[in-house]
Design a protein around this motif. Sequence first.
Motif, short mmCIF file in Angstrom:
data_model
loop_
_atom_site.label_atom_id
_atom_site.label_comp_id
_atom_site.label_asym_id
_atom_site.label_seq_id
_atom_site.Cartn_x
_atom_site.Cartn_y
_atom_site.Cartn_z
N ASP A 76 78.80 84.98 -36.50
CA ASP A 76 79.29 84.19 -38.00
C ASP A 76 80.23 82.95 -37.57
OD1 ASP A 76 77.43 86.11 -38.62
OD2 ASP A 76 79.31 87.40 -39.14
N CYS A 77 79.94 81.94 -38.56
CA CYS A 77 80.63 80.56 -38.00
C CYS A 77 80.98 80.46 -39.64
CB CYS A 77 79.71 79.03 -37.55
SG CYS A 77 79.61 79.80 -35.97
N GLU A 78 83.03 79.41 -39.11
CA GLU A 78 83.49 79.30 -40.69
C GLU A 78 83.34 77.66 -40.58
OE1 GLU A 78 87.19 80.92 -41.71
OE2 GLU A 78 85.84 82.60 -41.63
N PHE A 79 83.09 76.68 -41.63
CA PHE A 79 83.00 75.20 -40.91
C PHE A 79 83.92 74.47 -41.77
CE2 PHE A 79 78.96 76.75 -39.11
CZ PHE A 79 78.97 76.26 -37.64
N TYR A 80 84.35 72.72 -41.92
CA TYR A 80 84.57 72.17 -42.93
C TYR A 80 83.25 70.68 -42.68
CZ TYR A 80 89.19 74.37 -41.93
OH TYR A 80 90.68 74.99 -42.05
N GLU A 81 82.66 71.04 -43.62
CA GLU A 81 81.71 70.24 -43.72
C GLU A 81 82.71 68.73 -44.63
OE1 GLU A 81 77.38 70.19 -46.05
OE2 GLU A 81 78.77 71.85 -46.46
N ILE A 82 81.92 67.63 -44.10
CA ILE A 82 81.78 66.57 -44.97
C ILE A 82 80.26 66.00 -45.10
CG2 ILE A 82 82.63 65.42 -42.81
CD1 ILE A 82 84.14 63.39 -45.04
N LYS A 83 80.51 65.41 -45.85
CA LYS A 83 78.20 64.90 -46.21
C LYS A 83 78.90 63.36 -45.41
CE LYS A 83 76.71 67.59 -48.17
NZ LYS A 83 75.55 67.72 -48.35
N SER A 84 78.19 63.01 -44.80
CA SER A 84 78.09 61.51 -44.05
C SER A 84 77.89 60.23 -44.98
CB SER A 84 76.42 61.11 -43.22
OG SER A 84 76.78 62.10 -42.05
N ARG A 85 77.41 60.10 -46.17
CA ARG A 85 77.83 59.66 -47.46
C ARG A 85 78.85 59.16 -48.00
NH1 ARG A 85 75.13 63.26 -49.91
NH2 ARG A 85 76.39 64.12 -51.97
N ASP A 86 80.10 60.25 -47.77
CA ASP A 86 81.53 60.26 -48.20
C ASP A 86 82.34 59.61 -47.31
OD1 ASP A 86 80.29 61.51 -50.89
OD2 ASP A 86 80.75 63.51 -50.19
N LEU A 87 81.75 59.88 -46.04
CA LEU A 87 82.47 59.38 -44.89
C LEU A 87 82.13 57.61 -45.17
CD1 LEU A 87 84.15 59.83 -42.54
CD2 LEU A 87 82.64 60.61 -41.85
N GLY A 135 81.48 55.45 -47.17
CA GLY A 135 82.37 55.04 -47.83
C GLY A 135 83.40 55.12 -48.15
N LEU A 136 84.36 56.46 -46.86
CA LEU A 136 85.58 55.95 -46.93
C LEU A 136 86.11 54.85 -46.08
CD1 LEU A 136 86.23 59.86 -46.47
CD2 LEU A 136 87.06 58.19 -47.94
N PHE A 137 85.28 55.08 -45.02
CA PHE A 137 85.42 53.90 -44.11
C PHE A 137 84.92 52.23 -44.46
CE2 PHE A 137 82.42 56.62 -40.68
CZ PHE A 137 83.03 57.22 -40.47
N TRP A 161 89.10 56.28 -37.54
CA TRP A 161 88.62 57.25 -37.32
C TRP A 161 87.77 57.51 -37.06
CZ3 TRP A 161 85.67 61.57 -39.21
CH2 TRP A 161 86.32 62.39 -39.11
N GLY A 162 86.72 56.99 -37.35
CA GLY A 162 85.25 57.32 -37.50
C GLY A 162 85.04 57.00 -35.69
#
Length: 187
Positions: A97-108, A110-112, A121-122
């Motif tokens: 069983d896992c817990e993750f932090y998720e970020i959408k590639s498209r959002d990342l 955009g942040l770039f 950072w990326g």
Amino acid sequence: MSIGELINNIYPLAETSKLMLENYVTEVQLSKGHILFRADRIETSIYFIKKGLVRAYAESEDREITFWFGKEGDTAISMKSYVENQKSYENIELLEDCEFYEIKSRDLQGLFSSDIEIANWGRRLAEGELIKTEERLISQLFQTASQRYEGLLNEHPDLLQRVSLGYIASYLGVTQASLSRIRSGLK
């Protein structure tokens, strides 16, 4: 491990950039056996493992070949999708069983474009994944199965308690019988 710690382990960010990145992160809980990534699909998310264990594998004719284990603090990512927006070649399965932090590639992406620190950072994220892949490749090419097993014992002893011997054997590129001989030879 908090998302802030995971971010800073990749590359320390100024507080404003870190908060901006954290705003796009969501927490996800998934059960053992779930397939996080499937081969031949463009993956649209990046996951940072907060808790749990996963394996990456590829299917080859009549078997699965495990080539990576990820645990707390690691990144579960399809580099093919992340870098080139193309279909991935790997499957990623949850072994616990896992817990993750998720970020959408498209959002990342955009942040770039809007924050040079996050862009750096990326870049560091991608560079770190490249180095891990290179180290695995060199290990496979230049070490014996026994040496690879000893390396696993030294670098990730907890994996031997958390992962089935079948997956360990696959990761090392040997049969389970060969792994048993390697293990008995080390005792």
